[in-house]
Scaffold this motif. Sequence first.
Motif, PDB file in Angstrom:
ATOM      1  N   THR A   1      -6.468 -14.389   7.890  1.00 32.01           N
ATOM      2  CA  THR A   1      -6.367 -13.555   6.693  1.00 32.01           C
ATOM      3  C   THR A   1      -4.928 -13.559   6.207  1.00 32.01           C
ATOM      4  N   GLU A   2      -4.731 -13.051   4.992  1.00 30.27           N
ATOM      5  CA  GLU A   2      -3.388 -12.975   4.442  1.00 30.27           C
ATOM      6  C   GLU A   2      -2.575 -11.895   5.158  1.00 30.27           C
ATOM      7  N   PRO A   3      -1.240 -12.060   5.234  1.00 33.31           N
ATOM      8  CA  PRO A   3      -0.416 -10.989   5.806  1.00 33.31           C
ATOM      9  C   PRO A   3      -0.485  -9.752   4.920  1.00 33.31           C
ATOM     10  N   LYS A   4      -0.382  -8.589   5.532  1.00 32.32           N
ATOM     11  CA  LYS A   4      -0.426  -7.339   4.766  1.00 32.32           C
ATOM     12  C   LYS A   4       0.901  -6.610   4.910  1.00 32.32           C
ATOM     13  N   LEU A   5       1.414  -6.123   3.790  1.00 31.94           N
ATOM     14  CA  LEU A   5       2.701  -5.439   3.758  1.00 31.94           C
ATOM     15  C   LEU A   5       2.506  -3.947   3.548  1.00 31.94           C
ATOM     16  N   MET A   6       3.328  -3.180   4.252  1.00 32.59           N
ATOM     17  CA  MET A   6       3.340  -1.725   4.070  1.00 32.59           C
ATOM     18  C   MET A   6       4.797  -1.285   3.956  1.00 32.59           C
ATOM     19  N   SER A   7       5.063  -0.334   3.106  1.00 32.52           N
ATOM     20  CA  SER A   7       6.441   0.095   2.895  1.00 32.52           C
ATOM     21  C   SER A   7       6.577   1.597   3.052  1.00 32.52           C
ATOM     22  N   GLY A   8       7.695   1.996   3.669  1.00 29.09           N
ATOM     23  CA  GLY A   8       8.064   3.399   3.689  1.00 29.09           C
ATOM     24  C   GLY A   8       8.844   3.728   2.434  1.00 29.09           C
ATOM     25  N   ASN A   9       9.556   4.832   2.449  1.00 34.68           N
ATOM     26  CA  ASN A   9      10.303   5.284   1.272  1.00 34.68           C
ATOM     27  C   ASN A   9      11.768   4.851   1.275  1.00 34.68           C
ATOM     28  N   ALA A  10      12.211   4.154   2.335  1.00 32.15           N
ATOM     29  CA  ALA A  10      13.636   3.839   2.467  1.00 32.15           C
ATOM     30  C   ALA A  10      14.118   2.861   1.402  1.00 32.15           C
ATOM     31  N   ASN A  11      13.324   1.816   1.127  1.00 32.95           N
ATOM     32  CA  ASN A  11      13.731   0.805   0.130  1.00 32.95           C
ATOM     33  C   ASN A  11      12.476   0.175  -0.462  1.00 32.95           C
ATOM     34  N   ARG A  12      11.763   0.980  -1.217  1.00 29.19           N
ATOM     35  CA  ARG A  12      10.494   0.506  -1.784  1.00 29.19           C
ATOM     36  C   ARG A  12      10.714  -0.613  -2.807  1.00 29.19           C
ATOM     37  N   THR A  13      11.859  -0.595  -3.477  1.00 32.00           N
ATOM     38  CA  THR A  13      12.175  -1.634  -4.465  1.00 32.00           C
ATOM     39  C   THR A  13      12.219  -3.005  -3.805  1.00 32.00           C
ATOM     40  N   LEU A  14      12.873  -3.090  -2.640  1.00 28.90           N
ATOM     41  CA  LEU A  14      12.946  -4.357  -1.911  1.00 28.90           C
ATOM     42  C   LEU A  14      11.555  -4.766  -1.442  1.00 28.90           C
ATOM     43  N   ALA A  15      10.767  -3.816  -0.947  1.00 27.15           N
ATOM     44  CA  ALA A  15       9.417  -4.124  -0.479  1.00 27.15           C
ATOM     45  C   ALA A  15       8.564  -4.711  -1.602  1.00 27.15           C
ATOM     46  N   GLN A  16       8.675  -4.134  -2.791  1.00 26.32           N
ATOM     47  CA  GLN A  16       7.914  -4.643  -3.937  1.00 26.32           C
ATOM     48  C   GLN A  16       8.389  -6.036  -4.339  1.00 26.32           C
ATOM     49  N   SER A  17       9.692  -6.280  -4.235  1.00 27.66           N
ATOM     50  CA  SER A  17      10.231  -7.607  -4.548  1.00 27.66           C
ATOM     51  C   SER A  17       9.731  -8.645  -3.552  1.00 27.66           C
TER      52      SER A  17
ATOM     53  N   ALA B   1      -1.094   3.564   0.713  1.00 22.68           N
ATOM     54  CA  ALA B   1      -0.924   4.581   1.755  1.00 22.68           C
ATOM     55  C   ALA B   1      -0.191   5.784   1.182  1.00 22.68           C
ATOM     56  N   ARG B   2      -0.335   6.894   1.872  1.00 22.06           N
ATOM     57  CA  ARG B   2       0.362   8.134   1.500  1.00 22.06           C
ATOM     58  C   ARG B   2       1.375   8.433   2.584  1.00 22.06           C
ATOM     59  N   ILE B   3       2.650   8.474   2.188  1.00 28.59           N
ATOM     60  CA  ILE B   3       3.730   8.774   3.130  1.00 28.59           C
ATOM     61  C   ILE B   3       4.528   9.927   2.529  1.00 28.59           C
TER      62      ILE B   3
ATOM     63  N   ASN C   1       6.081  20.891   4.075  1.00 28.46           N
ATOM     64  CA  ASN C   1       7.154  21.810   3.664  1.00 28.46           C
ATOM     65  C   ASN C   1       8.249  21.951   4.712  1.00 28.46           C
ATOM     66  N   ASP C   2       7.896  21.756   5.982  1.00 29.30           N
ATOM     67  CA  ASP C   2       8.909  21.863   7.040  1.00 29.30           C
ATOM     68  C   ASP C   2       9.537  20.518   7.349  1.00 29.30           C
ATOM     69  N   ALA C   3       9.345  19.512   6.468  1.00 31.13           N
ATOM     70  CA  ALA C   3       9.933  18.166   6.556  1.00 31.13           C
ATOM     71  C   ALA C   3       9.252  17.261   7.576  1.00 31.13           C
ATOM     72  N   GLU C   4       8.141  17.715   8.176  1.00 32.38           N
ATOM     73  CA  GLU C   4       7.375  16.810   9.030  1.00 32.38           C
ATOM     74  C   GLU C   4       6.798  15.673   8.188  1.00 32.38           C
ATOM     75  N   ILE C   5       6.773  14.478   8.763  1.00 32.95           N
ATOM     76  CA  ILE C   5       6.300  13.291   8.044  1.00 32.95           C
ATOM     77  C   ILE C   5       4.820  13.074   8.317  1.00 32.95           C
ATOM     78  N   PHE C   6       4.076  12.798   7.253  1.00 32.04           N
ATOM     79  CA  PHE C   6       2.634  12.542   7.370  1.00 32.04           C
ATOM     80  C   PHE C   6       2.308  11.210   6.708  1.00 32.04           C
ATOM     81  N   VAL C   7       1.489  10.404   7.373  1.00 31.50           N
ATOM     82  CA  VAL C   7       1.089   9.091   6.856  1.00 31.50           C
ATOM     83  C   VAL C   7      -0.426   8.985   6.868  1.00 31.50           C
ATOM     84  N   GLU C   8      -0.983   8.506   5.769  1.00 26.37           N
ATOM     85  CA  GLU C   8      -2.409   8.199   5.706  1.00 26.37           C
ATOM     86  C   GLU C   8      -2.577   6.849   5.026  1.00 26.37           C
ATOM     87  N   VAL C   9      -3.244   5.908   5.702  1.00 23.42           N
ATOM     88  CA  VAL C   9      -3.476   4.573   5.167  1.00 23.42           C
ATOM     89  C   VAL C   9      -4.860   4.544   4.531  1.00 23.42           C
TER      90      VAL C   9
END
Length: 339
Positions: A5-21, A39-41, A45-53
Motif C-alpha cells: 500500500t502507499e505510505p501514510k503521513l500524519m502530522s502534529g501541530n509543530a510544523n504542519r506547513t512542512l508536512a503538507q509540503s 486526525a484530531r490533535i 482545558n488543562d493542556a492535556e493532549i488528545f489524539v483521535e485518528v
Amino acid sequence: MPANTEPKLMSGNANRTLAQSIARRMSMHRGMNIGLVDARIERFNDAEIFVEVYENVRGEDMFIIQPTSNPANDNLMELLVMTDALRRSSAARITGVIPYFGYARQDRRTKARTPITAKLVANMMVEAGIERVLTMDLHAAQIQGFFDIPVDNLYASPIFALDIQHHFKGKLDQVTVVSPDVGGVARARELAKRIGCALAIVDKRREKPGEVAEMTVIGNVKDQTCIIVDDICDTAGTLCKAAEVLMEAGASQVHSYITHGVLSGPAVERITNSVMESLVITDSIEPTDEVKGAHNIRIVPTAPMFAQAILNIWSGTSVSSLFEHETLAPIYEGLYTGA
C-alpha cells in the motif's frame, strides 16, 4: 520488499506547513494524491493532549512528521501520544520523521549530577512504539546510538551546497567556509569539500552558555566571502559575534548557513542588525512571522529531501543516496536551475 500500500503521513501541530509540503511532493513522485491522515490533535482545558485518528491505519506503513522544537515538551508529547494512538490501531510500522530533534544538545554529562536527556527522549520514543527515526543534522552523531532502532540522519549540507553553487556561481574561488567552533570542523570541512572551497575556523572560548569571552580566526579570510556553517542557531549571539570577528579579520562579506533556525529571544533582531549579509536556514522548524519578515533571513525547503527519503524507506531503497549531488540535484531542479 516494497510495501503493498502507499505510505501514510500524519502530522502534529509543530510544523504542519512542512508536512503538507512533503505530502505534495510525494504526490508528485507517485502520480497520485498522498494527503495527511485525517486526525484530531488538540488540548483539553488543562493542556492535556488528545489524539483521535479518523482513518483506518491497520497494517499501514505510517510516518509521523513532528519536529520537537519550541515548545519542545508539548511537541514531544504530541509525538508520543500520536505514536501510541497508531500502535493501538494496529499500524504495521511507525516511523518518526523528526526534522529537528529537540534535547539533542543534552547528549552527554558535562559535569556531575546532570542528565543525558537525549538518551531519555530516545527511550521514550522507542517505548511509545516508534520503530524507525528519520531526522536531519543531529547535533551530535552519537545520538544515533542512543536508539536500538534504525535511525536515518539526513544532512543539510548537500542542499546548502546546491544553494551556494547557485547564488555564488562564478565566485566560488573567493568563498571560504567557516566553522564557528572547533567542534563543527567536520561539518564545515564536508561542505567545503563539496563546493571546492577553502576552510577556516573561529576558535571561541566560552565562559558560560550564551556568552563568548574571546574569538580567534584560524585561517586566511582576507578579501574572502565567508560562509559560516552550523547546525543550530538559538539566540544568535555567537553567530553575530563570529561574523564581526571575520569582518575585522578582513573578510569582504559574511553569510551563514544554519540547518535549524531555533532563533529564540533576541535572535532575529540581532541578525537583522548584524554585519551578516544573509542567514540561510531550513524549514525544519516552523518559521515565525518575525523570521519570515527579516530582510536578511532566507529559508530553503527540506520537503523534497524528506519526501524522497520517506519514499525510499517505504520502498526499501537507499536513503544515503540522497547525500550525493547526482541524486539530490534533480530533486531540487526547479529551485536551483542552473546551479
